[in-house]
Design an enzyme around this catalytic site. Structure first.
Site, PDB file in Angstrom:
ATOM      1  CG  ASP A 142     116.949 -39.485  46.259  1.00 43.18           C
ATOM      2  OD1 ASP A 142     117.784 -39.794  45.733  1.00 43.18           O
ATOM      3  OD2 ASP A 142     115.964 -40.193  45.799  1.00 43.18           O
ATOM      4  CB  CYS A 196     131.598 -57.310  47.467  1.00 42.90           C
ATOM      5  SG  CYS A 196     130.547 -56.049  47.452  1.00 42.90           S
ATOM      6  CB  CYS A 202     124.934 -57.598  42.606  1.00 37.14           C
ATOM      7  SG  CYS A 202     126.741 -56.831  42.645  1.00 37.14           S
ATOM      8  CB  CYS A 206     122.281 -56.967  36.022  1.00 35.69           C
ATOM      9  SG  CYS A 206     121.474 -55.590  34.991  1.00 35.69           S
ATOM     10  CB  CYS A 222     120.043 -49.512  35.306  1.00 38.68           C
ATOM     11  SG  CYS A 222     119.456 -49.703  36.903  1.00 38.68           S
ATOM     12  CB  CYS A 252     121.912 -55.576  41.549  1.00 39.11           C
ATOM     13  SG  CYS A 252     121.286 -54.079  41.680  1.00 39.11           S
ATOM     14  CB  CYS A 256     123.377 -58.406  48.371  1.00 40.88           C
ATOM     15  SG  CYS A 256     125.015 -58.115  48.999  1.00 40.88           S
TER      16      CYS A 256
END
Length: 389
Positions: A142, A196, A202, A206, A222, A252, A256
């Site tokens: 990451d 999806c 999702c 938001c 975001c 989000c 799901c």
């Protein structure tokens, strides 16, 4: 961590043996892909940057050439081993959103910092790989210019959903990713063919409208970016939409439908610390730097720093609608950090009556030197006028 042994051809590479070794280290899923995984992810990255959607994460654009492709980062790489570790929650991550006196911290940050734990596992697995098959390796978690999600999709761990995050048939939304780049030639897995379908849950949930289109994210809107990444003041228009989210946002991910297959994390380090599950905002807002560091020792939240964290808590208090929080906000009008002072002015303006606000404004504004704070004082008066009209 480039490392090698003298004989790079220690035998035929058995992917099942590598998978078994990875699971012995505690990884929940493992897949393989070629380091040359095509130009498409790089094109998406270039488009993201061209639209300025990275916000003030200037390191994304600065390292874009190395990020676009594994071999652009390390030309000698031949294969990538992608590893996944489940951090699934044992409760609804959105449950505390209707408790305005409580703060909501993203699931991934409720326990120990995953960077250290995952990297230690990767290094042990990489050492085993070298000892068994030879070659050179580099491990990433990451913090390097690696596009983990496209690589994970190419390696068959899942697919990128309309929210751009990785989805897994087995683990839903909740996977930490790590990678081992290697000079070894390892047969790739097939990419995941998940879909999806027509679902837009999702995108629809938001709060800030951060998705300009399916499979596209504008980080500048975001809440995870706003509460974690940006080092500047959060736009006034977005502050009311953040609600009581004080570190990240799981909306989000949590909504799901694929999460019906998700499992709670088995790694004890990822279990949430009780004091970080819906903590009281009135307790958090009084934290000074030593107290902040003590509370979030070992947590990803610590990397945020006290000032930006208090900024987030003040915005949550301003959204609480509870005038009783004024007494805890007022001392922060003179905080040493401008980013805290701006948030305190805004929060007070949301909760106080005009007389209280004007008393502070008339006392403190003449002594203020930061332009952003002065602007916030003046806009705060307009905000109060709007509330009383």
């Amino acid at each position: 961590m480039p490392t090698s042994i003298s004989d790079p051809s220690a035998g035929v590479i058995d992917r099942d043996r590598i998978r078994a070794a990875a699971r012995d280290e505690g990884f929940d899923d493992v897949g393989f892909t070629a380091a040359d995984f095509g130009p498409e992810p790089g094109r998406h990255l270039a488009d993201f940057i061209a639209h300025g959607r990275q916000g003030d994460m200037d390191w994304i654009a600065r390292k874009a050439d190395r990020r676009r492709h594994p071999q652009a980062l390390w030309p000698e790489a031949r294969s990538v081993i992608m590893l996944a570790l489940n951090y699934g929650p044992d409760r609804d991550p959105r449950a505390a959103l209707d408790q305005p006196d409580r703060g909501v911290i993203s699931v991934y940050a409720g326990g120990r910092d995953y960077h250290d734990l995952v990297k230690k596992k990767l290094k042990r697995l990489a050492r085993w790989l070298i000892a068994t098959y030879g070659g050179d390796v580099k491990v990433f978690v990451d913090t390097a210019p690696v596009m983990e999600k496209p690589l994970a999709a190419a390696a068959g761990l899942g697919w990128q959903g309309k929210h751009t995050n990785l989805l897994s048939r087995e683990f839903g939304s909740w996977l930490f990713l790590g990678s081992i780049f290697t000079t070894l030639d390892i047969a790739p897995d097939d990419a995941e063919a998940g879909s999806c379908g027509s679902c837009t849950a999702c995108l629809d949930i938001c709060p800030t409208g951060a998705f300009p289109a399916p499979y596209q994210l504008d980080a500048r809107r975001c809440i995870s970016y706003l509460t974690i990444e940006t080092r500047s003041h959060i736009d006034r228009e977005l502050r009311p939409l953040i609600g009581n989210r004080i570190y990240g946002c799981d909306d989000c991910l949590a909504v799901c439908p694929w999460n019906k297959y998700a499992k709670a994390a088995h790694e004890m380090a990822f279990l949430p610390r009780p004091e970080l599950v819906a903590p009281r905002l009135q307790d958090l807002v009084t934290l000074d730097d030593p107290a902040f560091r003590a509370l979030f020792s070992g947590s990803p939240v610590k990397r945020l720093g006290r000032n930006r964290f208090i900024r987030n808590v003040l915005i949550a208090l301003g959204n609480s609608g509870e005038a009783s929080h004024q007494d805890r906000i007022e001392p922060l009008l003179t905080d040493a950090s401008p980013i805290v002072r701006v948030a305190a002015i805004w929060a007070l303006g949301r909760l106080a009556d005009q007389q209280i606000y004007d008393r502070h404004r008339d006392d403190l504004l003449p002594r203020e030197t930061d332009a952003e704070v002065i602007t916030e004082w003046n806009l705060g008066r307009d905000q109060l006028n709007e509330q009383t009209e």
